[in-house]
Enzyme design. Structure first.
Site, PDB file in Angstrom:
ATOM      1  N   ASP A  53       0.836  -1.203   0.000  1.00  6.55           N
ATOM      2  CA  ASP A  53       0.000   0.000   0.000  1.00  6.55           C
ATOM      3  C   ASP A  53       0.870   1.251   0.000  1.00  6.55           C
ATOM      4  OD1 ASP A  53      -2.581   1.524   0.534  1.00  6.55           O
ATOM      5  OD2 ASP A  53      -1.446   2.006   2.336  1.00  6.55           O
ATOM      6  N   GLU A 125      -2.007  -5.286  -3.549  1.00 10.34           N
ATOM      7  CA  GLU A 125      -1.030  -4.541  -2.749  1.00 10.34           C
ATOM      8  C   GLU A 125       0.023  -5.468  -2.155  1.00 10.34           C
ATOM      9  OE1 GLU A 125      -3.674  -0.707  -1.256  1.00 10.34           O
ATOM     10  OE2 GLU A 125      -3.594  -2.496   0.012  1.00 10.34           O
TER      11      GLU A 125
END
Length: 235
Positions: A53, A125
Site C-alpha cells: 500500500d 497490494e
C-alpha cells in the site's frame, strides 16, 4: 506421488502468474505469502499488504507529480486517490487474473472471495510488497508504472474534480447547514455480490434520498451525487 503432483501443479500456477506479472521471483515464498488470504491461516498477506500500500501510493504520487507540473496539491491528491483506490486495484488484479491464484479458506472461497473487490485489492497490494522485497524499489516501480500506464495516460487535469461527497459537504459548509448523515438501510444479494442501500436527508431538501451500490462507499457517492443534482434544480 499424489503430494508431489499437487506441488508441481502449484509451482506451475505460480510460474503462470509470474508471467502475468512480468516478474520472476527469486524468493517464490514471498509470492506464495502474497497470495495467501487471512482466512487460509496464520501465515497470510496482511503485512505485505501494508508494505505494498505504501509503495503503490508513493510510486503513483511521484508519477502524477511528474506528469502534471502545474497541478495543485489537491488535484494531485485526487488523481492519486483515483488510481490507488480499492476498485481500481481490484480491476488491475482481474486483468492479471490474480483471483485464480489466491489461497482462501474454504468458507471464503465458497462465498466467492476470489471475486471480491476488497480481497483482490488487498492481494494486489501484497503482491507489490512481495516484488519490492524480492527485487527492490526500482523493479517494483517499473511493474507498477507498466500496469498503470494506460490509466496514467488517460488522466486529464481538466476533468479531475472532487468526489460528490466532498462537494456536497463543502456546499453545505459554505451555507452553514448541518452536514449530511449517511445511513445504511439495507444489504441484499449473495455474500460475493452484495448490494448496499444508503439513505441520506439534508435540511435543504424535504425528501430523503437513497441509492444502491456494490459497496457502502459507492452507494454514498451515488446519494451525494443525486442530492447535488436536486440542489442545482432548486437554485
Amino acid at each position: 506421488m499424489m503430494k508431489t503432483s499437487v506441488v508441481q501443479v502449484q509451482q506451475h500456477q505460480l510460474l503462470e502468474f509470474c508471467r502475468c506479472l512480468g516478474h520472476k521471483f527469486d524468493q517464490v515464498v514471498l509470492l506464495e505469502l502474497a497470495l495467501t488470504h487471512r482466512s487460509y491461516g496464520a501465515g497470510n498477506n496482511e503485512r505485505l499488504e501494508f508494505l505494498g500500500d505504501a509503495i503503490v501510493n508513493f510510486v503513483v504520487a511521484e508519477a502524477v507529480y511528474q506528469k502534471f507540473p502545474q497541478a495543485r496539491e489537491g488535484q494531485l491528491s485526487r488523481m492519486r486517490a483515483k488510481l490507488v483506490r480499492g476498485s481500481t486495484l481490484a480491476e488491475l488484479a482481474r486483468e492479471l487474473k490474480l483471483g485464480q491464484y489466491l489461497k482462501l479458506g474454504a468458507g471464503e472461497r465458497k462465498s466467492g472471495g476470489q471475486c471480491r473487490d476488497s480481497i483482490l485489492a488487498d492481494a494486489m497490494e501484497s503482491t507489490i510488497g512481495a516484488i519490492y522485497l524480492d527485487a527492490g524499489l526500482q523493479v517494483a516501480q517499473e511493474r507498477i508504472l507498466y500496469w498503470f500506464k494506460q490509466r496514467l495516460r488517460e488522466l486529464d487535469l481538466d476533468h479531475i474534480q472532487k468526489d460528490p461527497k466532498t462537494r456536497l459537504q463543502e456546499y453545505l459548509q459554505a451555507r452553514k447547514v448541518n452536514l449530511p448523515v449517511y445511513k445504511l438501510i439495507a444489504i441484499s444479494g449473495e455474500d460475493h455480490a452484495q448490494q448496499f442501500t444508503i439513505a441520506c436527508g439534508i435540511e435543504l431538501l424535504s425528501e430523503v434520498i437513497s441509492a444502491t451500490g456494490s459497496s457502502r462507499r459507492i452507494a454514498e457517492q451515488k446519494v451525494a451525487a443525486i442530492i447535488l443534482i436536486k440542489l442545482e434544480q432548486h437554485t
